[in-house]
Scaffold this active site. Structure first.
Site, PDB file in Angstrom:
ATOM      1  N   LYS A  91       0.907  -1.233  -0.014  1.00  0.00           N
ATOM      2  CA  LYS A  91      -0.092  -0.151   0.074  1.00  0.00           C
ATOM      3  C   LYS A  91       0.802   1.253   0.078  1.00  0.00           C
ATOM      4  O   LYS A  91       1.826   1.219   0.853  1.00  0.00           O
ATOM      5  CB  LYS A  91      -1.006   0.072   1.170  1.00  0.00           C
ATOM      6  N   ASP A 108     -10.915   2.776  10.467  1.00  0.00           N
ATOM      7  CA  ASP A 108     -11.621   4.123  10.787  1.00  0.00           C
ATOM      8  C   ASP A 108     -12.593   4.365   9.606  1.00  0.00           C
ATOM      9  O   ASP A 108     -13.845   4.130   9.889  1.00  0.00           O
ATOM     10  CB  ASP A 108     -10.546   5.144  10.961  1.00  0.00           C
ATOM     11  N   GLY A 127     -11.530   3.049   4.152  1.00  0.00           N
ATOM     12  CA  GLY A 127     -10.821   3.444   2.945  1.00  0.00           C
ATOM     13  C   GLY A 127      -9.804   2.491   2.511  1.00  0.00           C
ATOM     14  O   GLY A 127      -9.890   1.700   1.466  1.00  0.00           O
ATOM     15  N   THR A 128      -8.743   2.295   3.356  1.00  0.00           N
ATOM     16  CA  THR A 128      -7.754   1.151   3.221  1.00  0.00           C
ATOM     17  C   THR A 128      -8.074  -0.362   2.945  1.00  0.00           C
ATOM     18  O   THR A 128      -7.749  -0.956   1.983  1.00  0.00           O
ATOM     19  CB  THR A 128      -6.750   1.451   4.260  1.00  0.00           C
TER      20      THR A 128
END
Length: 315
Positions: A194, A225, A228-229
């Protein structure tokens, strides 16, 4: 087993978890009144004699982070001034843990600041779970017991009997944690390379390292959180031929568009623990499964109170 001088108190952040811990320990919840004045100042009063008592305050510093940290400090101060023999702050989710170093010019190390606040308030000990970085323990000058929720999550995964499992780390930083999970469940390991955009800071998945074609992929992270990741990682796994994608994380912060992203993603199930109280939207999602860590925290509290080893829980 006598625990007459053990008391579990709760802040406003997660009273349900404190109740579950009290039930596991077979002790009555501590009696106190936690309120707020009209200007939002914290008002706290203990409604029983706690002189010489071993006090455990359950308060994750999650959503409304600053308010929960201030509540915890006020409660600690009240117990210190009421002559509690020992005050242990039970913080299942430690807020500001992601700000643990100076990674840019002229920024604070907020994780250290919070450690200083808790110590200054009068905490004698910290019991926490799955810190974002283990070295945060060194920010404290008081004992820290750092538990891991891995046994709870691994036990759940083992009971599902998923075929052809590959545990996947969504980034290189989580590879060690993913490797530990893979070893415990007898699975293969893959890592996602990533990288973040230098302009926006958004995660951009580049490569999947490892064979995931036709496999049941378990994406393992410590915190989710905005999701997105983890969603981009799931999309990359799908492109690379993964048959099923299960995601798991200890701390389901799930802020902003997280739940919507999870619902629209290729993720079949998201497994989180109740270190953070889940919102109504999270509870109503058919994809999200929440596991309780009350028993694990209760075992640690019992060991701390009885002055026995907590080491068996550090796995």
């Amino acid at each position: 087993m006598a625990r007459s001088n053990l008391k579990v108190f709760s802040g406003s952040a997660h009273p349900q978890l404190a109740q579950e811990i009290s039930e596991f320990l077979c002790v009555a919840p501590g009696q106190a009144r936690l309120q707020r004045f009209p200007d939002t100042e914290v008002s706290f009063q203990i409604d029983e004699n706690i002189r010489g008592t071993d006090v455990f305050i359950v308060q994750p510093t999650s959503r409304h982070v600053d308010a929960n940290i201030m509540e915890l400090c006020v409660m600690i101060d009240a117990f210190r001034r009421s002559s509690a023999s020992r005050i242990t702050a039970v913080i299942p989710y430690y807020g500001y843990a992601r700000q643990d170093r100076k990674d840019k010019p002229r920024v604070p190390i907020s994780a250290k600041l919070v450690a200083n606040l808790l110590s200054a308030a009068g905490a004698n000990r910290i019991l926490t779970m799955d810190l974002h970085k283990a070295q945060i323990q060194g920010f404290f000058d008081i004992p820290v017991d750092h538990l891991f929720a891995a046994p709870v999550i691994i036990d759940y995964l083992a009971r599902q009997n998923f075929p052809n499992v590959t545990v996947v780390s969504p980034d290189a930083g989580g590879a060690e944690r993913a490797r530990a999970y893979a070893k415990r469940v007898g699975a293969d390991l893959a890592i996602i390379d990533k990288r973040r955009s230098s302009e926006t800071g958004a995660a951009e998945v580049m490569n999947v390292i490892g064979d995931v074609r036709g496999r049941t992929c378990v994406l393992q992270d410590d915190i989710i959180d905005t999701a997105g990741t983890i969603v981009k990682a799931a999309q990359a796994l799908k492109v690379n031929g993964a048959e099923r994608i299960i995601a798991c994380a200890v701390h389901g912060v799930l802020s902003g568009p997280a739940i919507e992203r999870i619902e629209l993603s290729p993720i079949e199930k998201l497994i989180v623990t109740n270190t953070i109280p889940q919102s109504e939207a999270c509870a109503s999602s058919s994809k999200i499964i929440c596991l309780s860590v009350a028993r694990l925290l209760g075992q640690a509290i019992r060991s701390i109170h009885e002055e026995t080893s907590v080491s068996s829980l550090f796995v």
